[in-house]
Design a protein around this motif. Structure first.
Motif, PDB file in Angstrom:
ATOM      1  N   ALA A 155       0.832  -1.199   0.000  1.00  0.00           N
ATOM      2  CA  ALA A 155       0.000   0.000   0.000  1.00  0.00           C
ATOM      3  C   ALA A 155       0.870   1.255   0.000  1.00  0.00           C
ATOM      4  CB  ALA A 155      -0.921  -0.001   1.217  1.00  0.00           C
ATOM      5  N   THR A 156       0.292   2.359  -0.430  1.00  0.00           N
ATOM      6  CA  THR A 156       1.037   3.620  -0.502  1.00  0.00           C
ATOM      7  C   THR A 156       0.675   4.584   0.625  1.00  0.00           C
ATOM      8  OG1 THR A 156      -0.618   4.467  -2.072  1.00  0.00           O
ATOM      9  CG2 THR A 156       1.387   3.503  -2.991  1.00  0.00           C
ATOM     10  N   ASP A 157      -0.090   4.130   1.632  1.00  0.00           N
ATOM     11  CA  ASP A 157      -0.504   5.042   2.700  1.00  0.00           C
ATOM     12  C   ASP A 157       0.504   5.130   3.838  1.00  0.00           C
ATOM     13  OD1 ASP A 157      -0.848   2.574   3.881  1.00  0.00           O
ATOM     14  OD2 ASP A 157      -2.938   2.900   4.469  1.00  0.00           O
ATOM     15  N   GLU A 158       1.599   4.351   3.794  1.00  0.00           N
ATOM     16  CA  GLU A 158       2.667   4.369   4.812  1.00  0.00           C
ATOM     17  C   GLU A 158       2.171   3.923   6.184  1.00  0.00           C
ATOM     18  OE1 GLU A 158       5.239   7.801   4.713  1.00  0.00           O
ATOM     19  OE2 GLU A 158       4.706   8.232   2.642  1.00  0.00           O
ATOM     20  N   HIS A 159       1.013   3.328   6.228  1.00  0.00           N
ATOM     21  CA  HIS A 159       0.455   2.841   7.492  1.00  0.00           C
ATOM     22  C   HIS A 159       0.915   1.405   7.692  1.00  0.00           C
ATOM     23  CE1 HIS A 159      -2.426   1.416  10.440  1.00  0.00           C
ATOM     24  NE2 HIS A 159      -2.953   2.619  10.570  1.00  0.00           N
ATOM     25  N   PRO A 160       1.479   1.050   8.862  1.00  0.00           N
ATOM     26  CA  PRO A 160       1.892  -0.327   9.099  1.00  0.00           C
ATOM     27  C   PRO A 160       0.739  -1.293   8.798  1.00  0.00           C
ATOM     28  CG  PRO A 160       2.633   1.065  10.898  1.00  0.00           C
ATOM     29  CD  PRO A 160       1.729   1.907  10.048  1.00  0.00           C
ATOM     30  N   PRO A 161       1.037  -2.408   8.115  1.00  0.00           N
ATOM     31  CA  PRO A 161       2.356  -2.939   7.763  1.00  0.00           C
ATOM     32  C   PRO A 161       2.869  -2.488   6.402  1.00  0.00           C
ATOM     33  CG  PRO A 161       0.693  -4.547   7.196  1.00  0.00           C
ATOM     34  CD  PRO A 161      -0.043  -3.388   7.800  1.00  0.00           C
ATOM     35  N   ALA A 162       2.290  -1.464   5.784  1.00  0.00           N
ATOM     36  CA  ALA A 162       2.781  -1.007   4.490  1.00  0.00           C
ATOM     37  C   ALA A 162       4.226  -0.526   4.612  1.00  0.00           C
ATOM     38  CB  ALA A 162       1.904   0.125   3.958  1.00  0.00           C
ATOM     39  N   ASN A 163       5.033  -0.844   3.616  1.00  0.00           N
ATOM     40  CA  ASN A 163       6.404  -0.344   3.593  1.00  0.00           C
ATOM     41  C   ASN A 163       6.373   1.113   3.131  1.00  0.00           C
ATOM     42  OD1 ASN A 163       9.110   0.287   2.506  1.00  0.00           O
ATOM     43  ND2 ASN A 163       9.548  -1.843   3.020  1.00  0.00           N
ATOM     44  N   PRO A 164       6.872   2.057   3.930  1.00  0.00           N
ATOM     45  CA  PRO A 164       6.745   3.482   3.588  1.00  0.00           C
ATOM     46  C   PRO A 164       7.469   3.871   2.316  1.00  0.00           C
ATOM     47  CG  PRO A 164       8.153   3.184   5.522  1.00  0.00           C
ATOM     48  CD  PRO A 164       7.517   1.868   5.249  1.00  0.00           C
ATOM     49  N   GLN A 165       8.395   3.031   1.839  1.00  0.00           N
ATOM     50  CA  GLN A 165       9.079   3.371   0.589  1.00  0.00           C
ATOM     51  C   GLN A 165       8.082   3.483  -0.565  1.00  0.00           C
ATOM     52  OE1 GLN A 165      13.216   1.289   0.215  1.00  0.00           O
ATOM     53  NE2 GLN A 165      11.881  -0.131   1.299  1.00  0.00           N
ATOM     54  N   ARG A 166       7.066   2.610  -0.561  1.00  0.00           N
ATOM     55  CA  ARG A 166       6.063   2.666  -1.632  1.00  0.00           C
ATOM     56  C   ARG A 166       5.348   4.021  -1.625  1.00  0.00           C
ATOM     57  NH1 ARG A 166       7.674  -1.482  -4.566  1.00  0.00           N
ATOM     58  NH2 ARG A 166       6.941  -3.562  -3.987  1.00  0.00           N
ATOM     59  N   GLY A 167       4.960   4.475  -0.447  1.00  0.00           N
ATOM     60  CA  GLY A 167       4.274   5.750  -0.359  1.00  0.00           C
ATOM     61  C   GLY A 167       5.140   6.913  -0.777  1.00  0.00           C
ATOM     62  N   GLN A 168       6.417   6.894  -0.381  1.00  0.00           N
ATOM     63  CA  GLN A 168       7.321   7.968  -0.762  1.00  0.00           C
ATOM     64  C   GLN A 168       7.517   8.029  -2.277  1.00  0.00           C
ATOM     65  OE1 GLN A 168       9.034  10.255   1.636  1.00  0.00           O
ATOM     66  NE2 GLN A 168       7.144   9.494   2.548  1.00  0.00           N
ATOM     67  N   ALA A 169       7.662   6.867  -2.899  1.00  0.00           N
ATOM     68  CA  ALA A 169       7.829   6.828  -4.352  1.00  0.00           C
ATOM     69  C   ALA A 169       6.567   7.306  -5.069  1.00  0.00           C
ATOM     70  CB  ALA A 169       8.197   5.411  -4.795  1.00  0.00           C
ATOM     71  N   TRP A 170       5.411   6.956  -4.511  1.00  0.00           N
ATOM     72  CA  TRP A 170       4.133   7.370  -5.100  1.00  0.00           C
ATOM     73  C   TRP A 170       3.971   8.885  -5.036  1.00  0.00           C
ATOM     74  CZ3 TRP A 170      -0.491   9.068  -2.468  1.00  0.00           C
ATOM     75  CH2 TRP A 170      -1.631   9.088  -3.274  1.00  0.00           C
ATOM     76  N   VAL A 171       4.291   9.479  -3.885  1.00  0.00           N
ATOM     77  CA  VAL A 171       4.194  10.930  -3.749  1.00  0.00           C
ATOM     78  C   VAL A 171       5.168  11.617  -4.708  1.00  0.00           C
ATOM     79  CG1 VAL A 171       4.624  12.877  -2.204  1.00  0.00           C
ATOM     80  CG2 VAL A 171       3.347  10.896  -1.376  1.00  0.00           C
ATOM     81  N   ARG A 172       6.390  11.064  -4.829  1.00  0.00           N
ATOM     82  CA  ARG A 172       7.360  11.675  -5.732  1.00  0.00           C
ATOM     83  C   ARG A 172       6.858  11.658  -7.171  1.00  0.00           C
ATOM     84  NH1 ARG A 172      11.185  10.922  -9.453  1.00  0.00           N
ATOM     85  NH2 ARG A 172      13.092  12.187  -9.327  1.00  0.00           N
ATOM     86  N   GLU A 173       6.229  10.556  -7.587  1.00  0.00           N
ATOM     87  CA  GLU A 173       5.709  10.495  -8.953  1.00  0.00           C
ATOM     88  C   GLU A 173       4.659  11.573  -9.190  1.00  0.00           C
ATOM     89  OE1 GLU A 173       3.684   7.395 -12.155  1.00  0.00           O
ATOM     90  OE2 GLU A 173       3.638   6.920 -10.015  1.00  0.00           O
ATOM     91  N   ILE A 174       3.757  11.743  -8.232  1.00  0.00           N
ATOM     92  CA  ILE A 174       2.729  12.778  -8.374  1.00  0.00           C
ATOM     93  C   ILE A 174       3.374  14.157  -8.482  1.00  0.00           C
ATOM     94  CG2 ILE A 174       0.839  13.947  -7.185  1.00  0.00           C
ATOM     95  CD1 ILE A 174       0.078  11.229  -5.994  1.00  0.00           C
ATOM     96  N   VAL A 175       4.311  14.446  -7.582  1.00  0.00           N
ATOM     97  CA  VAL A 175       4.925  15.777  -7.556  1.00  0.00           C
ATOM     98  C   VAL A 175       5.696  16.045  -8.844  1.00  0.00           C
ATOM     99  CG1 VAL A 175       6.653  17.207  -6.411  1.00  0.00           C
ATOM    100  CG2 VAL A 175       5.023  15.891  -5.042  1.00  0.00           C
ATOM    101  N   THR A 176       6.496  15.095  -9.298  1.00  0.00           N
ATOM    102  CA  THR A 176       7.295  15.326 -10.502  1.00  0.00           C
ATOM    103  C   THR A 176       6.415  15.499 -11.736  1.00  0.00           C
ATOM    104  OG1 THR A 176       7.593  12.916 -10.716  1.00  0.00           O
ATOM    105  CG2 THR A 176       9.349  14.145  -9.643  1.00  0.00           C
ATOM    106  N   ARG A 177       5.324  14.759 -11.805  1.00  0.00           N
ATOM    107  CA  ARG A 177       4.455  14.895 -12.978  1.00  0.00           C
ATOM    108  C   ARG A 177       3.670  16.198 -12.940  1.00  0.00           C
ATOM    109  NH1 ARG A 177       2.203   8.981 -14.707  1.00  0.00           N
ATOM    110  NH2 ARG A 177       1.195  10.295 -16.284  1.00  0.00           N
ATOM    111  N   VAL A 178       3.297  16.661 -11.757  1.00  0.00           N
ATOM    112  CA  VAL A 178       2.656  17.970 -11.662  1.00  0.00           C
ATOM    113  C   VAL A 178       3.652  19.063 -12.043  1.00  0.00           C
ATOM    114  CG1 VAL A 178       1.646  19.659 -10.086  1.00  0.00           C
ATOM    115  CG2 VAL A 178       0.943  17.262  -9.953  1.00  0.00           C
ATOM    116  N   MET A 179       4.898  18.946 -11.573  1.00  0.00           N
ATOM    117  CA  MET A 179       5.919  19.927 -11.913  1.00  0.00           C
ATOM    118  C   MET A 179       6.146  20.018 -13.415  1.00  0.00           C
ATOM    119  SD  MET A 179       8.898  19.401  -9.048  1.00  0.00           S
ATOM    120  CE  MET A 179       8.824  20.227  -7.451  1.00  0.00           C
ATOM    121  N   ALA A 180       6.023  18.899 -14.112  1.00  0.00           N
ATOM    122  CA  ALA A 180       6.272  18.869 -15.553  1.00  0.00           C
ATOM    123  C   ALA A 180       5.044  19.276 -16.372  1.00  0.00           C
ATOM    124  CB  ALA A 180       6.717  17.465 -15.972  1.00  0.00           C
ATOM    125  N   SER A 181       3.925  19.532 -15.713  1.00  0.00           N
ATOM    126  CA  SER A 181       2.688  19.834 -16.427  1.00  0.00           C
ATOM    127  C   SER A 181       2.509  21.333 -16.652  1.00  0.00           C
ATOM    128  CB  SER A 181       1.482  19.295 -15.638  1.00  0.00           C
ATOM    129  OG  SER A 181       1.213  20.127 -14.519  1.00  0.00           O
TER     130      SER A 181
END
Length: 277
Positions: free
Chosen positions: A114-140
């Motif tokens: 999961a990308t919500d960083e809530h245990p037991p989710a691995n927070p790396q998934r959430g961090q990568a998901w947020v980065r994808e959103i931010v970078t794509r918004v920046m490029a828009s």
């Protein structure tokens, strides 16, 4: 407030938990018959477009089913990954609404991945998901008029060495306390959560020393669209304005972001530790 997920989301959307201190629906008898009780009603009344982008049941369902299940509001809740109408599709063709809420996948559905960083989710998934959103918004093309606010609904149960400060109570209902609950009121904030503002107008390297809470995000929207407060809490919340410099935007040309790598070995170790997740 010093409580779990749903009640803090209520402060994020309504500036009050309507007396609730635990997860559960809002008592319908406590919803005002006249006027607005959630920011989405305010945005509708002001003619401001909005949508919720989510890959699971969106967070508005948590305590507002009386509102969220209406056909008109169901149409505002869109699958984040929909190839034709999802967040990235709307971003690419420039049709994002004025206000977008983006919700991650949930741990109790996707477990470790999961990308919500809530245990037991691995927070790396959430961090990568947020980065994808931010970078794509920046490029828009929408980047020059965008502010992204990243925050969390509660602290996850982790220790915080800073006592939550006193605050203005909503002024509507006393807390619903059980016999074994610690006495208290709605006059104190909850434990700290991170909040980030990403925008062309964000102040470089700035860390605010203002006391804010989740209803500060609500107050910012109200300030932007000239909307009234919903409670005593958001009426007295600081609207995050010190985080912006509208006269001299520093990031109109967006910066390069660091990578957000996912260590698949660590993720595999999480799956091994939580085999049912």
């Amino acid at each position: 407030m010093l409580g779990p997920t749903w009640v803090n989301r209520f402060y994020y959307l309504s500036g009050t938990s309507f007396g609730r201190t635990s997860n559960g629906e809002i008592d319908r008898a406590r919803i005002p018959e006249e006027g607005d009780h959630v920011v989405f009603e305010q945005l509708d009344r002001a003619g401001v477009s909005w949508r919720i982008y989510s890959t699971a049941v969106p967070f508005v369902f948590g305590g507002y089913p009386h509102y969220a299940l209406r056909p008109r509001q169901r149409a505002r809740q869109v699958d984040f990954d929909d190839p034709e109408d999802g967040f990235f599709a709307a971003l690419e063709d420039g049709t994002l609404p004025a206000v977008s809420y983006v919700d991650p996948t949930w741990d109790f559905i996707d477990g470790v991945d999961a990308t919500d960083e809530h245990p037991p989710a691995n927070p790396q998934r959430g961090q990568a998901w947020v980065r994808e959103i931010v970078t794509r918004v920046m490029a828009s093309d929408l980047w020059p008029e965008t502010a992204i606010i990243v925050t969390y609904d509660e602290h996850g149960g982790f220790y915080d060495h800073v006592p939550p400060p006193e605050t203005c109570p909503p002024g509507d209902f006393e807390p619903d306390l059980d016999a074994d609950d610690e006495p208290g009121g709605f006059d104190r904030l909850g434990f700290r959560v991170p909040l980030l503002v990403i925008s062309p107008y964000a102040r470089p390297g700035y860390v605010s020393d203002r006391v804010t809470d989740l209803s500060s995000v609500l107050r910012l929207l109200q300030a932007r669209y000239l909307l009234p407060a919903l409670s005593g809490r958001d009426a007295n919340a600081w609207p995050l304005l010190d985080l912006f410099d509208f006269d001299d935007p520093a990031y109109m040309e967006p910066p390069e972001l660091a990578e957000a790598p996912v260590d698949e070995d660590r993720v595999a170790a999480c799956h091994a530790a939580f085999p049912d997740e």
